[in-house]
Design a protein around this motif. Structure first.
Motif, PDB file in Angstrom:
ATOM      1  N   TYR A   1       3.890   2.924   1.734  1.00 19.83           N
ATOM      2  CA  TYR A   1       5.182   2.649   2.359  1.00 19.83           C
ATOM      3  C   TYR A   1       5.274   3.253   3.754  1.00 19.83           C
ATOM      4  N   ASP A   2       4.630   4.417   3.954  1.00 21.75           N
ATOM      5  CA  ASP A   2       4.615   5.023   5.288  1.00 21.75           C
ATOM      6  C   ASP A   2       3.945   4.109   6.306  1.00 21.75           C
ATOM      7  N   ALA A   3       2.985   3.312   5.853  1.00 19.89           N
ATOM      8  CA  ALA A   3       2.289   2.388   6.752  1.00 19.89           C
ATOM      9  C   ALA A   3       3.037   1.066   6.896  1.00 19.89           C
ATOM     10  N   LEU A   4       3.678   0.604   5.827  1.00 19.48           N
ATOM     11  CA  LEU A   4       4.315  -0.715   5.829  1.00 19.48           C
ATOM     12  C   LEU A   4       5.689  -0.729   6.490  1.00 19.48           C
ATOM     13  N   LEU A   5       6.542   0.205   6.117  1.00 19.88           N
ATOM     14  CA  LEU A   5       7.941   0.129   6.527  1.00 19.88           C
ATOM     15  C   LEU A   5       8.152   0.209   8.038  1.00 19.88           C
ATOM     16  N   PRO A   6       7.405   1.045   8.787  1.00 23.51           N
ATOM     17  CA  PRO A   6       7.594   1.049  10.239  1.00 23.51           C
ATOM     18  C   PRO A   6       7.297  -0.303  10.882  1.00 23.51           C
ATOM     19  N   LYS A   7       6.516  -1.144  10.213  1.00 27.46           N
ATOM     20  CA  LYS A   7       6.209  -2.479  10.735  1.00 27.46           C
ATOM     21  C   LYS A   7       7.120  -3.546  10.127  1.00 27.46           C
ATOM     22  N   GLY A   8       8.124  -3.112   9.356  1.00 29.06           N
ATOM     23  CA  GLY A   8       9.060  -4.055   8.773  1.00 29.06           C
ATOM     24  C   GLY A   8       8.468  -4.891   7.655  1.00 29.06           C
ATOM     25  N   ARG A   9       7.465  -4.354   6.944  1.00 29.33           N
ATOM     26  CA  ARG A   9       6.805  -5.076   5.865  1.00 29.33           C
ATOM     27  C   ARG A   9       6.921  -4.286   4.564  1.00 29.33           C
ATOM     28  N   ILE A  10       6.696  -4.978   3.450  1.00 23.89           N
ATOM     29  CA  ILE A  10       6.795  -4.317   2.150  1.00 23.89           C
ATOM     30  C   ILE A  10       5.956  -5.072   1.131  1.00 23.89           C
ATOM     31  N   LEU A  11       5.561  -4.398   0.065  1.00 22.82           N
ATOM     32  CA  LEU A  11       4.983  -5.004  -1.124  1.00 22.82           C
ATOM     33  C   LEU A  11       5.939  -4.764  -2.281  1.00 22.82           C
ATOM     34  N   PRO A  12       6.035  -5.700  -3.216  1.00 23.49           N
ATOM     35  CA  PRO A  12       6.855  -5.448  -4.403  1.00 23.49           C
ATOM     36  C   PRO A  12       6.161  -4.431  -5.291  1.00 23.49           C
ATOM     37  N   ALA A  13       6.636  -3.207  -5.268  1.00 20.46           N
ATOM     38  CA  ALA A  13       5.998  -2.136  -6.030  1.00 20.46           C
ATOM     39  C   ALA A  13       7.062  -1.133  -6.445  1.00 20.46           C
ATOM     40  N   GLY A  14       6.641  -0.049  -7.057  1.00 20.65           N
ATOM     41  CA  GLY A  14       7.576   0.899  -7.648  1.00 20.65           C
ATOM     42  C   GLY A  14       8.139   1.905  -6.669  1.00 20.65           C
ATOM     43  N   ALA A  15       8.883   2.876  -7.229  1.00 21.29           N
ATOM     44  CA  ALA A  15       9.571   3.870  -6.421  1.00 21.29           C
ATOM     45  C   ALA A  15       8.966   5.260  -6.567  1.00 21.29           C
ATOM     46  N   CYS A  16       7.951   5.423  -7.414  1.00 17.30           N
ATOM     47  CA  CYS A  16       7.307   6.729  -7.603  1.00 17.30           C
ATOM     48  C   CYS A  16       6.163   6.858  -6.606  1.00 17.30           C
ATOM     49  N   GLY A  17       6.291   7.772  -5.651  1.00 17.82           N
ATOM     50  CA  GLY A  17       5.332   7.877  -4.558  1.00 17.82           C
ATOM     51  C   GLY A  17       3.938   8.289  -4.972  1.00 17.82           C
ATOM     52  N   GLY A  18       3.774   8.910  -6.149  1.00 16.52           N
ATOM     53  CA  GLY A  18       2.463   9.386  -6.563  1.00 16.52           C
ATOM     54  C   GLY A  18       1.604   8.372  -7.278  1.00 16.52           C
ATOM     55  N   VAL A  19       2.127   7.162  -7.517  1.00 13.87           N
ATOM     56  CA  VAL A  19       1.374   6.137  -8.245  1.00 13.87           C
ATOM     57  C   VAL A  19       0.272   5.569  -7.366  1.00 13.87           C
ATOM     58  N   GLY A  20      -0.930   5.400  -7.925  1.00  9.94           N
ATOM     59  CA  GLY A  20      -2.045   4.821  -7.196  1.00  9.94           C
ATOM     60  C   GLY A  20      -1.956   3.300  -7.163  1.00  9.94           C
TER      61      GLY A  20
END
Length: 270
Positions: A158-177
């Motif tokens: 998310y640190d890489a995606l969100l600044p570019k206005g992009r996203i993947l449908p994924a969860g909310a737990c940051g530690g998940v691989g």
């Protein structure tokens, strides 16, 4: 948070610890050549046509080594497994060597990207765990497509995606691989609109049970099979390619606080 544009990013805590781990590995190589425990089948033949794998070619951790307990730790603390050896891999070539080494020594393989398997399928007792946590690169192929290592955590993604206005449908737990999440399907807040995480997967590379590299560009049915088909069924994934989606312009939350809450009052609030 760190930005990975142009390959420059701040060193976060997890990366720093990984670097410390790798730079302090001198102690482990002196013990890499010793015999493994009784779970090893010393008479297991090497793969036909493949040279034997030397323990010195891999970062191997045994029960008596420093970092072993840290590397074997998993999200579900109620499950306590003790693999005979953990192979900490840094690239696809080392994954291939780890698979061949397990085959050569007669060791059962488990694969760990983030270690969030509730049933702890990412570990085992007496076998070999292939740890992919250092294969966590994020590379932009174009403005909508990314190449991701399976050990990448959702917080890093998310640190890489969100600044570019992009996203993947994924969860909310940051530690998940990302590896385990995608191969298991991948449910998250945006799934009703964008589908599961695996629906955004457009390609991957994996090492099969013989240590051979496979790519979905040459085998489209392998991509079909890996999009939610389960973890560890077809090989050890070393690279994933995703088509990202536009991120919403804002995220919102609502919080209700009340005293003396009853079922009736809760229904009225909702």
């Amino acid at each position: 948070a760190d930005s990975r544009e142009n390959g420059d990013h701040a060193v976060d805590r997890r990366t720093f610890l990984a670097i410390q781990l790798l730079t302090g590995l001198g102690f482990s190589f002196s013990s890499c050549g010793r015999e493994l425990g009784p779970t090893v089948n010393a008479g297991a033949p090497a793969l036909t046509g493949s040279p034997p794998v030397s323990p010195n070619e891999l970062l191997l951790f045994h029960k008596e080594d420093d970092y072993y307990d840290e590397l074997r730790a998993r999200f579900n603390k109620r499950v306590d497994k003790h693999p005979a050896v953990i192979a900490l891999c840094r690239d696809t070539e080392e994954v291939s060597k780890a698979v061949r080494y397990a085959k050569q020594e007669g060791l059962k393989i488990s694969v760990k990207s983030g270690g969030h398997s509730f049933e702890c399928f990412s570990s085992n007792d007496g076998g070999l765990v292939i740890d992919l946590s250092l294969i966590n690169q994020i590379e932009w192929i174009d403005d909508e497509t990314i190449r991701v290592g399976p050990g990448c955590k959702l917080s890093e993604l998310y640190d890489a995606l969100l600044p570019k206005g992009r996203i993947l449908p994924a969860g909310a737990c940051g530690g998940v691989g990302v590896g385990g999440l995608t191969l298991g399907g991948g449910w998250g807040f945006f799934s009703r609109e964008l589908g599961l995480t695996c629906d955004s997967l457009t390609g991957l590379s994996l090492v099969d049970g013989t240590g051979t590299l496979r790519n979905t560009s040459q085998d489209p049915e392998l991509l079909w099979a890996c999009r939610g088909g389960g973890n560890g069924n077809f090989g050890v994934v070393s690279e994933m390619i995703f088509k990202t989606s536009p991120a919403p312009s804002g995220l919102y939350r609502h919080r209700f606080r009340t005293k003396g809450l009853t079922p009736t009052r809760a229904a009225q609030l909702m």
